[in-house]
Design a protein around this motif. Structure first.
Motif, PDB file in Angstrom:
ATOM      1  N   MET A 187      17.635   7.320  23.097  1.00  0.00           N
ATOM      2  CA  MET A 187      17.773   8.631  23.703  1.00  0.00           C
ATOM      3  C   MET A 187      19.029   8.626  24.562  1.00  0.00           C
ATOM      4  N   ARG A 188      19.757   9.724  24.509  1.00  0.00           N
ATOM      5  CA  ARG A 188      20.940   9.914  25.345  1.00  0.00           C
ATOM      6  C   ARG A 188      20.812  11.262  26.044  1.00  0.00           C
ATOM      7  N   ALA A 189      21.222  11.289  27.297  1.00  0.00           N
ATOM      8  CA  ALA A 189      21.131  12.514  28.081  1.00  0.00           C
ATOM      9  C   ALA A 189      22.222  12.499  29.140  1.00  0.00           C
ATOM     10  N   GLN A 190      22.351  13.632  29.833  1.00  0.00           N
ATOM     11  CA  GLN A 190      23.307  13.731  30.922  1.00  0.00           C
ATOM     12  C   GLN A 190      22.675  14.508  32.067  1.00  0.00           C
ATOM     13  N   VAL A 191      23.317  14.443  33.218  1.00  0.00           N
ATOM     14  CA  VAL A 191      22.829  15.174  34.383  1.00  0.00           C
ATOM     15  C   VAL A 191      22.707  16.648  34.020  1.00  0.00           C
ATOM     16  N   SER A 192      21.631  17.255  34.432  1.00  0.00           N
ATOM     17  CA  SER A 192      21.237  18.660  34.236  1.00  0.00           C
ATOM     18  C   SER A 192      20.453  18.895  32.950  1.00  0.00           C
ATOM     19  N   ASP A 193      20.382  17.899  32.056  1.00  0.00           N
ATOM     20  CA  ASP A 193      19.498  18.035  30.893  1.00  0.00           C
ATOM     21  C   ASP A 193      18.055  18.084  31.388  1.00  0.00           C
ATOM     22  N   GLU A 194      17.204  18.718  30.609  1.00  0.00           N
ATOM     23  CA  GLU A 194      15.800  18.839  30.984  1.00  0.00           C
ATOM     24  C   GLU A 194      14.931  17.993  30.072  1.00  0.00           C
ATOM     25  N   LEU A 195      13.895  17.411  30.670  1.00  0.00           N
ATOM     26  CA  LEU A 195      12.949  16.575  29.925  1.00  0.00           C
ATOM     27  C   LEU A 195      11.592  17.237  29.873  1.00  0.00           C
ATOM     28  N   THR A 196      10.916  17.047  28.749  1.00  0.00           N
ATOM     29  CA  THR A 196       9.508  17.412  28.614  1.00  0.00           C
ATOM     30  C   THR A 196       8.790  16.172  28.132  1.00  0.00           C
ATOM     31  N   VAL A 197       7.747  15.785  28.857  1.00  0.00           N
ATOM     32  CA  VAL A 197       6.930  14.649  28.462  1.00  0.00           C
ATOM     33  C   VAL A 197       5.594  15.209  28.012  1.00  0.00           C
ATOM     34  N   LYS A 198       5.312  15.053  26.731  1.00  0.00           N
ATOM     35  CA  LYS A 198       4.078  15.588  26.155  1.00  0.00           C
ATOM     36  C   LYS A 198       2.869  14.819  26.668  1.00  0.00           C
ATOM     37  N   GLY A 199       1.770  15.534  26.914  1.00  0.00           N
ATOM     38  CA  GLY A 199       0.521  14.892  27.309  1.00  0.00           C
ATOM     39  C   GLY A 199       0.034  13.950  26.224  1.00  0.00           C
ATOM     40  N   ARG A 200      -0.519  12.831  26.629  1.00  0.00           N
ATOM     41  CA  ARG A 200      -0.950  11.824  25.649  1.00  0.00           C
ATOM     42  C   ARG A 200      -2.382  12.026  25.170  1.00  0.00           C
ATOM     43  N   HIS A 201      -3.184  12.709  25.945  1.00  0.00           N
ATOM     44  CA  HIS A 201      -4.585  12.915  25.584  1.00  0.00           C
ATOM     45  C   HIS A 201      -4.886  14.400  25.552  1.00  0.00           C
ATOM     46  N   GLN A 202      -5.905  14.761  24.801  1.00  0.00           N
ATOM     47  CA  GLN A 202      -6.310  16.157  24.732  1.00  0.00           C
ATOM     48  C   GLN A 202      -6.608  16.655  26.141  1.00  0.00           C
ATOM     49  N   GLY A 203      -6.030  17.787  26.494  1.00  0.00           N
ATOM     50  CA  GLY A 203      -6.236  18.369  27.809  1.00  0.00           C
ATOM     51  C   GLY A 203      -5.168  17.988  28.824  1.00  0.00           C
ATOM     52  N   ASP A 204      -4.359  16.950  28.534  1.00  0.00           N
ATOM     53  CA  ASP A 204      -3.260  16.577  29.428  1.00  0.00           C
ATOM     54  C   ASP A 204      -2.176  17.642  29.363  1.00  0.00           C
ATOM     55  N   GLU A 205      -1.629  17.993  30.512  1.00  0.00           N
ATOM     56  CA  GLU A 205      -0.536  18.955  30.542  1.00  0.00           C
ATOM     57  C   GLU A 205       0.790  18.248  30.326  1.00  0.00           C
ATOM     58  N   ASP A 206       1.759  18.966  29.769  1.00  0.00           N
ATOM     59  CA  ASP A 206       3.113  18.444  29.643  1.00  0.00           C
ATOM     60  C   ASP A 206       3.743  18.396  31.033  1.00  0.00           C
ATOM     61  N   ARG A 207       4.668  17.432  31.219  1.00  0.00           N
ATOM     62  CA  ARG A 207       5.439  17.349  32.459  1.00  0.00           C
ATOM     63  C   ARG A 207       6.863  17.784  32.161  1.00  0.00           C
ATOM     64  N   HIS A 208       7.453  18.515  33.099  1.00  0.00           N
ATOM     65  CA  HIS A 208       8.803  19.038  32.922  1.00  0.00           C
ATOM     66  C   HIS A 208       9.660  18.633  34.110  1.00  0.00           C
ATOM     67  N   GLY A 209      10.896  18.208  33.817  1.00  0.00           N
ATOM     68  CA  GLY A 209      11.799  17.829  34.890  1.00  0.00           C
ATOM     69  C   GLY A 209      13.247  17.955  34.482  1.00  0.00           C
ATOM     70  N   LYS A 210      14.125  17.829  35.468  1.00  0.00           N
ATOM     71  CA  LYS A 210      15.570  17.906  35.256  1.00  0.00           C
ATOM     72  C   LYS A 210      16.195  16.580  35.660  1.00  0.00           C
ATOM     73  N   ILE A 211      17.092  16.077  34.821  1.00  0.00           N
ATOM     74  CA  ILE A 211      17.773  14.814  35.101  1.00  0.00           C
ATOM     75  C   ILE A 211      18.805  15.049  36.205  1.00  0.00           C
ATOM     76  N   THR A 212      18.712  14.237  37.271  1.00  0.00           N
ATOM     77  CA  THR A 212      19.633  14.358  38.398  1.00  0.00           C
ATOM     78  C   THR A 212      20.633  13.203  38.445  1.00  0.00           C
ATOM     79  N   GLN A 213      20.334  12.123  37.712  1.00  0.00           N
ATOM     80  CA  GLN A 213      21.222  10.964  37.688  1.00  0.00           C
ATOM     81  C   GLN A 213      20.944  10.153  36.434  1.00  0.00           C
ATOM     82  N   VAL A 214      21.999   9.646  35.802  1.00  0.00           N
ATOM     83  CA  VAL A 214      21.877   8.788  34.623  1.00  0.00           C
ATOM     84  C   VAL A 214      22.345   7.400  35.035  1.00  0.00           C
TER      85      VAL A 214
END
Length: 71
Positions: free
Chosen positions: A1-28
């Protein structure tokens, strides 16, 4: 994976009912856009993050958005 500052991440929930997490990259910290990344999550927390499967990066460059997934 490659990214840069200001790119956004989504981490999918691993189990049924888990919510996705969302964030912004502030430092690489890795060379050439590789992990780890400092991420400010929508809940206000900031963490050092090493992406795993189920992590998607949304790149922001030159006014357009491109979505890619890890995997």
């Amino acid at each position: 994976m490659r990214a840069q500052v200001s790119d956004e991440l989504t981490v999918k929930g691993r189990h049924q009912g888990d919510e996705d997490r969302h964030g912004k990259i502030t430092q690489v910290d890795g060379p050439n856009g590789t992990p780890p990344y400092m991420v400010r999550w929508r809940d206000g927390h900031e963490t050092l993050f090493f992406p795993s499967s189920g992590t998607e990066v949304e790149h922001h460059a030159a006014g357009r958005t491109e979505q890619r997934s890890n995997g």
